[in-house]
Design a protein around this motif. Structure first.
Motif, PDB file in Angstrom:
ATOM      1  N   PRO A  65       4.215  -4.387   9.600  1.00 14.81           N
ATOM      2  CA  PRO A  65       5.091  -4.229  10.756  1.00 14.81           C
ATOM      3  C   PRO A  65       5.671  -2.824  10.910  1.00 14.81           C
ATOM      4  CG  PRO A  65       5.490  -6.342   9.755  1.00 14.81           C
ATOM      5  CD  PRO A  65       4.542  -5.615   8.851  1.00 14.81           C
ATOM      6  N   LEU A  66       5.931  -2.136   9.809  1.00 10.61           N
ATOM      7  CA  LEU A  66       6.457  -0.780   9.893  1.00 10.61           C
ATOM      8  C   LEU A  66       5.459   0.186  10.532  1.00 10.61           C
ATOM      9  CD1 LEU A  66       8.920   1.000   9.155  1.00 10.61           C
ATOM     10  CD2 LEU A  66       7.796   1.446   6.950  1.00 10.61           C
ATOM     11  N   GLY A  67       4.178  -0.154  10.470  1.00  8.24           N
ATOM     12  CA  GLY A  67       3.162   0.670  11.097  1.00  8.24           C
ATOM     13  C   GLY A  67       2.571   1.742  10.219  1.00  8.24           C
ATOM     14  N   ARG A  68       2.965   1.799   8.973  1.00  6.71           N
ATOM     15  CA  ARG A  68       2.422   2.784   8.032  1.00  6.71           C
ATOM     16  C   ARG A  68       2.587   2.266   6.623  1.00  6.71           C
ATOM     17  NH1 ARG A  68       6.416   5.185   5.175  1.00  6.71           N
ATOM     18  NH2 ARG A  68       8.508   5.372   6.083  1.00  6.71           N
ATOM     19  N   VAL A  69       1.850   2.875   5.695  1.00  2.00           N
ATOM     20  CA  VAL A  69       2.029   2.537   4.290  1.00  2.00           C
ATOM     21  C   VAL A  69       3.210   3.326   3.734  1.00  2.00           C
ATOM     22  CG1 VAL A  69      -0.411   2.013   3.990  1.00  2.00           C
ATOM     23  CG2 VAL A  69       0.423   4.314   3.492  1.00  2.00           C
ATOM     24  N   ALA A  70       3.689   2.926   2.574  1.00  2.00           N
ATOM     25  CA  ALA A  70       4.804   3.625   1.937  1.00  2.00           C
ATOM     26  C   ALA A  70       4.347   4.979   1.410  1.00  2.00           C
ATOM     27  CB  ALA A  70       5.368   2.784   0.797  1.00  2.00           C
ATOM     28  N   PHE A  82       0.841  -1.197   0.000  1.00  5.74           N
ATOM     29  CA  PHE A  82       0.000   0.000   0.000  1.00  5.74           C
ATOM     30  C   PHE A  82       0.877   1.248   0.000  1.00  5.74           C
ATOM     31  CE2 PHE A  82      -2.979  -3.026   2.070  1.00  5.74           C
ATOM     32  CZ  PHE A  82      -3.926  -3.008   1.068  1.00  5.74           C
ATOM     33  N   THR A  83       0.532   2.173  -0.861  1.00  7.80           N
ATOM     34  CA  THR A  83       1.248   3.440  -0.971  1.00  7.80           C
ATOM     35  C   THR A  83       0.223   4.555  -0.861  1.00  7.80           C
ATOM     36  OG1 THR A  83       2.825   2.361  -2.454  1.00  7.80           O
ATOM     37  CG2 THR A  83       2.862   4.765  -2.388  1.00  7.80           C
ATOM     38  N   MET A  84       0.564   5.635  -0.217  1.00  9.95           N
ATOM     39  CA  MET A  84      -0.412   6.686   0.069  1.00  9.95           C
ATOM     40  C   MET A  84      -0.720   7.496  -1.183  1.00  9.95           C
ATOM     41  SD  MET A  84      -2.498   7.493   2.244  1.00  9.95           S
ATOM     42  CE  MET A  84      -1.901   6.489   3.596  1.00  9.95           C
ATOM     43  N   THR A  85      -1.485   6.858  -2.066  1.00 13.73           N
ATOM     44  CA  THR A  85      -1.986   7.520  -3.268  1.00 13.73           C
ATOM     45  C   THR A  85      -3.501   7.543  -3.190  1.00 13.73           C
ATOM     46  OG1 THR A  85      -2.245   5.489  -4.550  1.00 13.73           O
ATOM     47  CG2 THR A  85      -0.068   6.516  -4.566  1.00 13.73           C
ATOM     48  N   GLY A  86      -4.130   8.149  -4.187  1.00 10.95           N
ATOM     49  CA  GLY A  86      -5.590   8.175  -4.203  1.00 10.95           C
ATOM     50  C   GLY A  86      -6.187   6.781  -4.183  1.00 10.95           C
ATOM     51  N   MET A  87      -5.631   5.863  -4.991  1.00 10.88           N
ATOM     52  CA  MET A  87      -6.149   4.504  -5.033  1.00 10.88           C
ATOM     53  C   MET A  87      -6.018   3.830  -3.676  1.00 10.88           C
ATOM     54  SD  MET A  87      -5.116   2.797  -8.709  1.00 10.88           S
ATOM     55  CE  MET A  87      -3.361   2.933  -8.470  1.00 10.88           C
ATOM     56  N   ALA A  88      -4.860   3.968  -3.045  1.00  7.71           N
ATOM     57  CA  ALA A  88      -4.633   3.306  -1.766  1.00  7.71           C
ATOM     58  C   ALA A  88      -5.493   3.913  -0.666  1.00  7.71           C
ATOM     59  CB  ALA A  88      -3.161   3.396  -1.384  1.00  7.71           C
ATOM     60  N   ASP A  89      -5.693   5.236  -0.695  1.00  7.50           N
ATOM     61  CA  ASP A  89      -6.538   5.892   0.308  1.00  7.50           C
ATOM     62  C   ASP A  89      -7.933   5.278   0.313  1.00  7.50           C
ATOM     63  OD1 ASP A  89      -4.468   7.561   0.952  1.00  7.50           O
ATOM     64  OD2 ASP A  89      -5.215   9.265  -0.187  1.00  7.50           O
ATOM     65  N   ILE A 129       8.672  -3.018  -1.569  1.00 14.22           N
ATOM     66  CA  ILE A 129       8.533  -1.801  -0.763  1.00 14.22           C
ATOM     67  C   ILE A 129       7.198  -1.916  -0.043  1.00 14.22           C
ATOM     68  CG2 ILE A 129       8.636   0.717  -0.740  1.00 14.22           C
ATOM     69  CD1 ILE A 129       9.816   0.629  -3.520  1.00 14.22           C
ATOM     70  N   ASN A 130       7.162  -2.668   1.054  1.00 13.78           N
ATOM     71  CA  ASN A 130       5.873  -2.945   1.669  1.00 13.78           C
ATOM     72  C   ASN A 130       5.872  -2.935   3.204  1.00 13.78           C
ATOM     73  OD1 ASN A 130       6.615  -5.616   2.675  1.00 13.78           O
ATOM     74  ND2 ASN A 130       6.519  -6.316   0.558  1.00 13.78           N
ATOM     75  N   GLY A 131       6.906  -2.357   3.789  1.00  6.72           N
ATOM     76  CA  GLY A 131       6.951  -2.265   5.246  1.00  6.72           C
ATOM     77  C   GLY A 131       7.004  -3.606   5.943  1.00  6.72           C
ATOM     78  N   ALA A 132       7.546  -4.614   5.262  1.00  5.84           N
ATOM     79  CA  ALA A 132       7.659  -5.996   5.771  1.00  5.84           C
ATOM     80  C   ALA A 132       6.304  -6.677   5.926  1.00  5.84           C
ATOM     81  CB  ALA A 132       8.444  -6.050   7.085  1.00  5.84           C
ATOM     82  N   SER A 133       5.272  -6.181   5.222  1.00 12.19           N
ATOM     83  CA  SER A 133       3.978  -6.839   5.269  1.00 12.19           C
ATOM     84  C   SER A 133       3.966  -8.127   4.459  1.00 12.19           C
ATOM     85  CB  SER A 133       2.886  -5.896   4.758  1.00 12.19           C
ATOM     86  OG  SER A 133       3.123  -5.524   3.420  1.00 12.19           O
ATOM     87  N   PHE A 134       4.928  -8.269   3.563  1.00 12.39           N
ATOM     88  CA  PHE A 134       5.135  -9.547   2.865  1.00 12.39           C
ATOM     89  C   PHE A 134       6.617  -9.677   2.591  1.00 12.39           C
ATOM     90  CE2 PHE A 134       5.378 -12.373  -0.829  1.00 12.39           C
ATOM     91  CZ  PHE A 134       4.683 -13.457  -0.317  1.00 12.39           C
ATOM     92  N   VAL A 135       7.226 -10.711   3.157  1.00  9.01           N
ATOM     93  CA  VAL A 135       8.670 -10.910   3.045  1.00  9.01           C
ATOM     94  C   VAL A 135       8.903 -12.215   2.296  1.00  9.01           C
ATOM     95  CG1 VAL A 135      10.836 -11.164   4.279  1.00  9.01           C
ATOM     96  CG2 VAL A 135       9.067  -9.655   5.183  1.00  9.01           C
ATOM     97  N   ARG A 136       9.581 -12.126   1.151  1.00  6.50           N
ATOM     98  CA  ARG A 136       9.837 -13.322   0.350  1.00  6.50           C
ATOM     99  C   ARG A 136      11.123 -13.991   0.771  1.00  6.50           C
ATOM    100  NH1 ARG A 136      10.906 -11.908  -4.807  1.00  6.50           N
ATOM    101  NH2 ARG A 136      10.971  -9.691  -4.431  1.00  6.50           N
TER     102      ARG A 136
END
Length: 240
Positions: free
Chosen positions: A201-206, A178-185, A233-240
């Motif tokens: 885990p980072l606690g916020r979107v990119a 998730f990135t703080m764009t119109g679509m993500a909002d 670039i996902n704040g560790a919400s998915f780690v491969r």
């Protein structure tokens, strides 16, 4: 790219969000841009709807005209994120699926093909494809088509990297969460906002600036041995 000649870049989906931030960052780095979006706006020189047959080819031709016949880097960022519940009528659901794939994947593939052919003639170039975390993790039950389109983009990028590295044609994929764009909002609000953030885990979107800096790096500075890389670039919400 160490040449003092400005790097010529075509970037799609540059009107807002990640695309707008990336265009700004690339200009600040000294690149010459041909910016595409679905409609003309400030800084947008090429308008075209990728749902229309031939739009990708037209975009490429206009970019060449704007950039004196040379494109060094293609950034495929254009895309849509539209819900399509499985309860919809069969034809409507299929049309939704095919529209998303046309815009998110097929148009990007057309531009990649034109870029590879152009790069072969000029001795190399770079492709940066903006995919999504959904390529690996999947997405909501209403977004099968979106996840499929982004998974295809990652596979296409790897194929290009493997097929043309020996010709100095490099390809990179970037997978934001998730990135703080119109679509993500809109999506964050529809999925519960704070509850969804607990999965990061980072606690916020990119931010668009974080993603745009990664685009800039891949377009201009990433070493050739990185070709084929997929950058999360996902704040560790998915780690491969």
């Amino acid at each position: 790219m160490t040449d003092t000649t400005p790097t010529h870049i075509l970037i799609t989906g540059a009107r807002r969000g990640i695309g707008k931030a990336a265009a700004t960052r690339l200009r600040e780095s000294g690149a010459r841009l041909a910016c595409h979006a679905t409609r003309h706006d400030e800084g947008i020189a090429i308008a075209g709807d990728f749902d229309r047959a031939g739009a990708a080819r037209d975009t490429w031709r206009q970019a060449l005209d704007l950039l004196d016949g040379r494109v060094d880097v293609l950034v495929n960022n254009a895309g849509i994120f539209e819900a399509s519940p499985i309860e919809r009528d069969d034809e409507v659901w299929r049309d939704d699926f095919e529209r998303t794939l046309r815009i998110n994947l097929t148009a990007a593939a057309e531009l990649c093909r034109l870029a590879v052919r152009h790069f072969r003639e000029q001795g190399g170039g770079r492709i940066v494809n903006v995919a999504s975390r959904a390529a690996y993790r999947g997405d909501s039950p209403d977004h099968w088509h979106y996840a499929a389109s982004k998974g295809g983009m990652v596979a296409m990028t790897k194929t290009i990297a493997r097929g043309y590295a020996a010709e100095s044609i490099l390809a990179f994929a970037i997978c934001p969460g998730f990135t703080m764009t119109g679509m993500a909002d809109d999506y964050l609000e529809s999925r519960g906002g704070e509850q969804l953030l607990r999965d990061i885990p980072l606690g916020r979107v990119a931010t668009p600036e974080e993603v745009s800096e990664t685009i800039r790096f891949c377009a201009l500075d990433a070493p050739p041995s990185m070709t084929g890389a997929v950058i999360d670039i996902n704040g560790a919400s998915f780690v491969r």
